[in-house]
Design a protein around this motif. Structure first.
Motif, PDB file in Angstrom:
ATOM      1  N   GLN A 109       0.718  -1.298  -0.007  1.00  0.00           N
ATOM      2  CA  GLN A 109       0.046  -0.004   0.068  1.00  0.00           C
ATOM      3  C   GLN A 109       0.907   1.415  -0.049  1.00  0.00           C
ATOM      4  O   GLN A 109       0.334   2.327   0.038  1.00  0.00           O
ATOM      5  N   GLU A 110       2.318   1.063  -0.330  1.00  0.00           N
ATOM      6  CA  GLU A 110       3.175   2.151   0.240  1.00  0.00           C
ATOM      7  C   GLU A 110       2.813   2.756   1.318  1.00  0.00           C
ATOM      8  O   GLU A 110       2.939   4.320   1.336  1.00  0.00           O
ATOM      9  N   ASN A 111       2.457   2.416   2.546  1.00  0.00           N
ATOM     10  CA  ASN A 111       2.153   2.978   3.662  1.00  0.00           C
ATOM     11  C   ASN A 111       3.691   3.116   4.612  1.00  0.00           C
ATOM     12  O   ASN A 111       3.754   2.028   5.270  1.00  0.00           O
ATOM     13  N   VAL A 112       4.184   4.201   4.265  1.00  0.00           N
ATOM     14  CA  VAL A 112       5.550   4.137   4.976  1.00  0.00           C
ATOM     15  C   VAL A 112       5.404   4.172   6.460  1.00  0.00           C
ATOM     16  O   VAL A 112       6.052   3.489   7.090  1.00  0.00           O
ATOM     17  N   GLN A 113       4.478   5.027   6.971  1.00  0.00           N
ATOM     18  CA  GLN A 113       4.426   5.005   8.360  1.00  0.00           C
ATOM     19  C   GLN A 113       3.736   3.832   9.278  1.00  0.00           C
ATOM     20  O   GLN A 113       4.536   3.433  10.089  1.00  0.00           O
ATOM     21  N   GLY A 114       3.224   3.072   8.536  1.00  0.00           N
ATOM     22  CA  GLY A 114       2.679   1.771   9.006  1.00  0.00           C
ATOM     23  C   GLY A 114       3.731   0.770   8.939  1.00  0.00           C
ATOM     24  O   GLY A 114       4.081   0.099   9.914  1.00  0.00           O
TER      25      GLY A 114
ATOM     26  N   GLN B 181       5.545  10.136  16.490  1.00  0.00           N
ATOM     27  CA  GLN B 181       6.209  10.170  17.865  1.00  0.00           C
ATOM     28  C   GLN B 181       5.253   9.472  18.970  1.00  0.00           C
ATOM     29  O   GLN B 181       5.655   9.315  19.814  1.00  0.00           O
ATOM     30  N   GLN B 182       4.110   9.753  18.526  1.00  0.00           N
ATOM     31  CA  GLN B 182       3.065   8.971  19.624  1.00  0.00           C
ATOM     32  C   GLN B 182       3.329   7.414  19.488  1.00  0.00           C
ATOM     33  O   GLN B 182       2.915   6.699  20.646  1.00  0.00           O
ATOM     34  N   ASN B 183       3.670   6.853  18.515  1.00  0.00           N
ATOM     35  CA  ASN B 183       3.720   5.212  18.293  1.00  0.00           C
ATOM     36  C   ASN B 183       5.088   4.982  18.231  1.00  0.00           C
ATOM     37  O   ASN B 183       5.336   3.787  18.511  1.00  0.00           O
ATOM     38  N   VAL B 184       6.044   5.765  17.838  1.00  0.00           N
ATOM     39  CA  VAL B 184       7.383   5.310  17.595  1.00  0.00           C
ATOM     40  C   VAL B 184       8.222   6.332  18.490  1.00  0.00           C
ATOM     41  O   VAL B 184       8.243   7.523  18.609  1.00  0.00           O
ATOM     42  N   ALA B 185       9.281   5.789  19.429  1.00  0.00           N
ATOM     43  CA  ALA B 185      10.232   6.530  20.154  1.00  0.00           C
ATOM     44  C   ALA B 185      11.395   6.455  19.430  1.00  0.00           C
ATOM     45  O   ALA B 185      11.789   5.768  18.621  1.00  0.00           O
ATOM     46  N   ILE B 186      12.078   7.703  19.530  1.00  0.00           N
ATOM     47  CA  ILE B 186      13.167   8.268  18.846  1.00  0.00           C
ATOM     48  C   ILE B 186      14.241   8.589  19.836  1.00  0.00           C
ATOM     49  O   ILE B 186      14.187   9.303  20.687  1.00  0.00           O
ATOM     50  N   LEU B 187      15.485   8.053  19.296  1.00  0.00           N
ATOM     51  CA  LEU B 187      16.684   8.062  20.250  1.00  0.00           C
ATOM     52  C   LEU B 187      18.066   7.909  19.528  1.00  0.00           C
ATOM     53  O   LEU B 187      18.143   7.058  19.034  1.00  0.00           O
ATOM     54  N   ASN B 188      18.737   8.983  19.588  1.00  0.00           N
ATOM     55  CA  ASN B 188      20.207   8.927  18.981  1.00  0.00           C
ATOM     56  C   ASN B 188      20.056   8.287  17.462  1.00  0.00           C
ATOM     57  O   ASN B 188      20.653   7.219  17.182  1.00  0.00           O
ATOM     58  N   GLU B 189      19.259   8.970  16.867  1.00  0.00           N
ATOM     59  CA  GLU B 189      19.303   8.379  15.481  1.00  0.00           C
ATOM     60  C   GLU B 189      18.575   6.937  15.279  1.00  0.00           C
ATOM     61  O   GLU B 189      18.788   6.293  14.250  1.00  0.00           O
ATOM     62  N   ARG B 190      17.813   6.432  16.023  1.00  0.00           N
ATOM     63  CA  ARG B 190      17.151   4.944  16.100  1.00  0.00           C
ATOM     64  C   ARG B 190      15.881   5.256  16.435  1.00  0.00           C
ATOM     65  O   ARG B 190      15.129   5.997  17.212  1.00  0.00           O
ATOM     66  N   LEU B 191      14.926   4.205  16.288  1.00  0.00           N
ATOM     67  CA  LEU B 191      13.611   4.097  16.415  1.00  0.00           C
ATOM     68  C   LEU B 191      13.296   2.728  17.032  1.00  0.00           C
ATOM     69  O   LEU B 191      13.929   1.557  16.806  1.00  0.00           O
TER      70      LEU B 191
END
Length: 625
Positions: A376-381, A414-424
């Motif tokens: 579906q080209e759903n990048v976020q999903g 960012q409600q669904n994915v945590a970001i830290l030091n260029e990592r997810l």
């Protein structure tokens, strides 16, 4: 607008192109001598203000690999079937390949109609209708064509233009990527390459990279669809004049990409469909030939759920002998070992090497979800699906989608994915692992009340997750105040180690060897003081718990005073730019190994971060200690 011709050998593909454009697409001497297309041929014409480009592909089965190289996803398929011959083997194979490459629009040209009687013509038309009804051509118009009589040519072009004018306009969502099919050097022009622009929006002056060599080139001139232009869009057939690399170092199968998206891999996962007429079973580790754009490599195919037979759809891992410059969503074609038949093909749905067993149930479940998002080209999903399994690097995940940093970050929630030091890492996975570590540390403190905490490796060995995910959760939890870190040992933020009794006399003796420019190793101190190594290690641990010393590496301890002095050195070095190990060594007047140990400790407590051969400051030393 680019139109890909397909069909059996000698069914009149090149003749149709020549009649419509006035250009013979068989440009090679051997092609004209043998009367068949061997390599890709291109010709252009204008129709009512619409620029049409025709890609004439080989019909002979020996040159199927060249046929595959001429097809791009958003092209219009013109399938040519000779009325005096009907449906032939390469007709079927070409249509199968076009469908595997996800072409969705097309027209059928019934050629050489002047050679058959009306009754026979009607029979062939019924045969063609039956053939295409379960393919992507099910709604395609069938146009009767005769080159000698100049019959049907205008109707053919009108039909193609009408279909494409009602098609959805594609906007460039990804970064630049062009598949090279030729590289040559016309007199006075330098290096020139030709190929299809698969992704992005290309402009004169753009700097691109050749992933195979890592060499950067600049676009000096663009010819798009046969006309000089300043820009080119997705689907355009381009000729590019380049500076920065010799033509002898560029080959068919190479790619040009955005330097931020210089990604290649030898291993990937495909949602794979076996053709209905393939006669053999696809077993584990079956040797194959793989085709991706203009690239070709031998490799192996590994079905993940079960062996695959004719008509089956399933997930497979593919390992190639050479690296592919791919992106998620790309289509690949797989042929058998002797290249006599097409086995099948499909869509790349993952480029992340398995961190567990290939056929583990959880991996297959995650891949199934990811397949849906990619299709579906759903990048976020897709991002959230990948991050539920492990911690991933932003740069690598962005590259796998052929998205540079600015394009990729627009897909992060960012409600669904945590970001830290260029990592997810997904928030759900973060909470789950954090709770597991909390329970482990709670039990650890009860069993070892005098210890300040557990090391990363101790925590990792008690968990079922990979060590990078453990590190991510530990660092994130320290920043949020749930855990604490001291001398590389992690604890609950509420934990205070029971202060043990320590030998004050011995501490004063040890201080002479550690409160210096370069502390001695624990082994050297033990020899100097004539104390057994294990006994000294136990006493040193008591000094750490009492916060008298800080354990920087497995064999070296520092005072806080000395570490603050070294932190000042780092601050001064990093004032204007990142610094190297050698620069730190010279400024601190320490040996190389001792300097590396200190820098790795600073990395661990998030004071600095290593980026390849340099380091930069990302925090403050006082806060981290």
């Amino acid at each position: 607008m680019l139109i890909t011709l397909a069909g059996h050998v000698d069914h009149g593909k090149s003749a149709i192109v020549k009649a419509l454009t006035g250009t013979d697409p068989d440009r090679l001497e051997e092609e004209q001598r043998r009367g068949l297309t061997i390599d890709l041929g291109f010709a252009y014409t204008d129709f009512n203000g619409v620029r049409l480009g025709f890609v004439d592909v080989p019909g002979h089965h020996k040159f199927i690999h060249n046929m595959i190289a001429g097809v791009a996803k958003k092209q219009h398929a013109l399938v040519v079937i000779a009325a005096d011959d009907g449906i032939m083997p390469q007709t079927k194979e070409h249509v199968n390949i076009l469908e595997l490459l996800d072409l969705q629009r097309g027209t059928v040209a019934l050629s050489k109609v002047d050679r058959v009687e009306n009754n026979d013509l009607n029979k062939v038309k019924m045969q063609v209708q039956q053939f295409i009804k379960n393919t992507f051509l099910s709604k395609a118009k069938i146009v009767e064509v005769s080159i000698p009589e100049q019959r049907g040519l205008d109707q053919l072009v009108k039909t193609i233009v009408n279909v494409e004018q009602h098609a959805e306009v594609q906007t460039p969502k990804r970064s630049i990527r062009l598949a090279i099919d030729r590289a040559f050097s016309p007199k006075g022009e330098g290096t020139v390459v030709t190929g299809m622009l698969i992704d992005g929006y290309l402009s004169v002056g753009d700097v691109l990279v050749i992933p195979r060599s890592g060499k950067q080139v600049r676009v000096k001139k663009i010819v798009a669809n046969g006309v000089e232009a300043h820009n080119a869009r997705v689907g355009d057939r381009c000729g590019l004049q380049l500076t920065g690399e010799k033509v002898t170092n560029i080959f068919r199968g190479d790619w040009l990409r955005d330097p931020e998206c210089n990604f290649t891999s030898k291993q990937f996962t495909v949602q794979f469909r076996v053709l209905n007429d393939f006669p053999r079973t696809i077993q584990h580790w079956t040797p194959v030939h793989l085709y991706h754009g203009t690239f070709h490599s031998e490799g192996r195919i590994l079905p993940l759920q079960h062996s695959l037979t004719a008509g089956d759809l399933g997930l497979v891992d593919i390992q190639c002998h050479a690296s592919l410059s791919m992106a998620l969503g790309d289509r690949v074609i797989v042929r058998d070992r002797d290249q006599s038949r097409t086995i099948g093909g499909g869509q790349i749905v993952s480029v992340i090497a398995p961190s567990t067993r290939r056929r583990l149930t959880t991996r297959l479940e995650n891949l199934s979800k990811l397949t849906e998002y990619v299709s579906q080209e759903n990048v976020q999903g897709a991002i959230e699906s990948v991050c539920r399994e492990n911690c991933v690097k932003i740069r690598e995940l962005g590259q796998s989608w052929n998205l540079n940093a600015s394009k990729f970050t627009t897909h992060l929630d960012q409600q669904n994915v945590a970001i830290l030091n260029e990592r997810l890492l997904s928030q759900d996975k973060l909470r789950d692992v954090q709770n597991q570590i909390y329970q482990f540390l709670k039990n650890f403190h009860q069993q070892h009340p005098t210890l300040i905490g557990a090391s990363t490796n101790e925590i990792w060995r008690a968990m079922s997750n990979d060590i990078e995910t453990i590190r991510f959760v530990l660092e994130h939890s320290v920043l949020n105040g749930r855990f604490s870190v001291n001398s590389g040992k992690y604890s609950l933020s509420t934990h205070t180690a029971t202060a043990p009794n320590y030998n004050q006399s011995l501490y004063q003796q040890v201080l002479c060897y550690v409160d210096v420019v370069q502390p001695l190793t624990i082994g050297d101190i033990a020899r100097e003081l004539r104390i057994p190594n294990k006994s000294l290690e136990m006493e040193m641990q008591r000094f750490v718990v009492a916060k008298l010393l800080i354990k920087v590496s497995p064999k070296r301890y520092y005072t806080l005073k000395r570490l603050k002095e070294l932190a000042i050195v780092v601050d001064e070095l990093a004032t204007h730019r990142p610094f190297t190990v050698q620069e730190f060594r010279d400024a601190s007047k320490m040996g190389r190994m001792a300097g590396i140990e200190v820098l790795e400790y600073f990395d661990q407590i998030r004071f600095t971060r290593r980026d390849e051969d340099v380091r930069r400051i990302i925090g403050t030393f006082d806060k981290t200690t």
